[in-house]
Design a protein around this motif. Structure first.
Motif, PDB file in Angstrom:
ATOM      1  N   TRP A 158       0.822  -1.215   0.000  1.00 54.44           N
ATOM      2  CA  TRP A 158       0.000   0.000   0.000  1.00 54.44           C
ATOM      3  C   TRP A 158       0.854   1.262   0.000  1.00 54.44           C
ATOM      4  N   ASN A 159       2.199   1.088   0.102  1.00 51.55           N
ATOM      5  CA  ASN A 159       3.115   2.220   0.212  1.00 51.55           C
ATOM      6  C   ASN A 159       2.673   3.123   1.374  1.00 51.55           C
ATOM      7  N   LYS A 160       2.504   2.483   2.534  1.00 49.69           N
ATOM      8  CA  LYS A 160       1.910   3.152   3.684  1.00 49.69           C
ATOM      9  C   LYS A 160       2.554   2.645   4.969  1.00 49.69           C
ATOM     10  N   GLU A 161       2.479   3.454   6.017  1.00 46.97           N
ATOM     11  CA  GLU A 161       2.904   2.982   7.331  1.00 46.97           C
ATOM     12  C   GLU A 161       1.718   3.027   8.278  1.00 46.97           C
ATOM     13  N   VAL A 162       1.705   2.060   9.190  1.00 46.93           N
ATOM     14  CA  VAL A 162       0.646   1.959  10.188  1.00 46.93           C
ATOM     15  C   VAL A 162       1.330   1.990  11.551  1.00 46.93           C
ATOM     16  N   ILE A 163       0.764   2.735  12.468  1.00 45.49           N
ATOM     17  CA  ILE A 163       1.325   2.845  13.810  1.00 45.49           C
ATOM     18  C   ILE A 163       0.379   2.176  14.803  1.00 45.49           C
TER      19      ILE A 163
END
Length: 88
Positions: free
Chosen positions: A21-26
């Motif tokens: 997703w070319n994303k970061e999740v915290i």
């Protein structure tokens, strides 16, 4: 879907990169599976932008670590050979 533990911020927040997703999740660090450490890979079940399920994927973690080690050794061996260009 797969994700990698990129870093821990403020000693409390785990930042997981999801390449697909070319994303970061915290998430809170406490929600990480037992045995997780930096650069661990996970199998994730997502709903919208939230992690529903997270499982440590030891096989992918070990495979990616071997690839990283090979690249590091390759770079290190090139440095030891020195430059093919002569200095004046």
């Amino acid at each position: 879907m797969k994700g990698i533990l990129d870093r821990i911020e403020d000693g409390e927040k785990a930042v997981i990169l999801i390449e697909e997703w070319n994303k970061e999740v915290i998430i809170p660090k406490e929600q990480l599976p037992c045995g997780s450490q930096l650069h661990s890979w996970f199998d994730l079940e997502m709903k919208e932008d939230h992690i529903i399920s997270i499982t440590l994927n030891q096989q992918t973690t070990e495979r990616e670590q071997r690839k990283t080690n090979r690249l590091r050794n390759k770079i290190k061996s090139k440095k030891q050979l020195g430059s093919k260009y002569k200095r004046n």
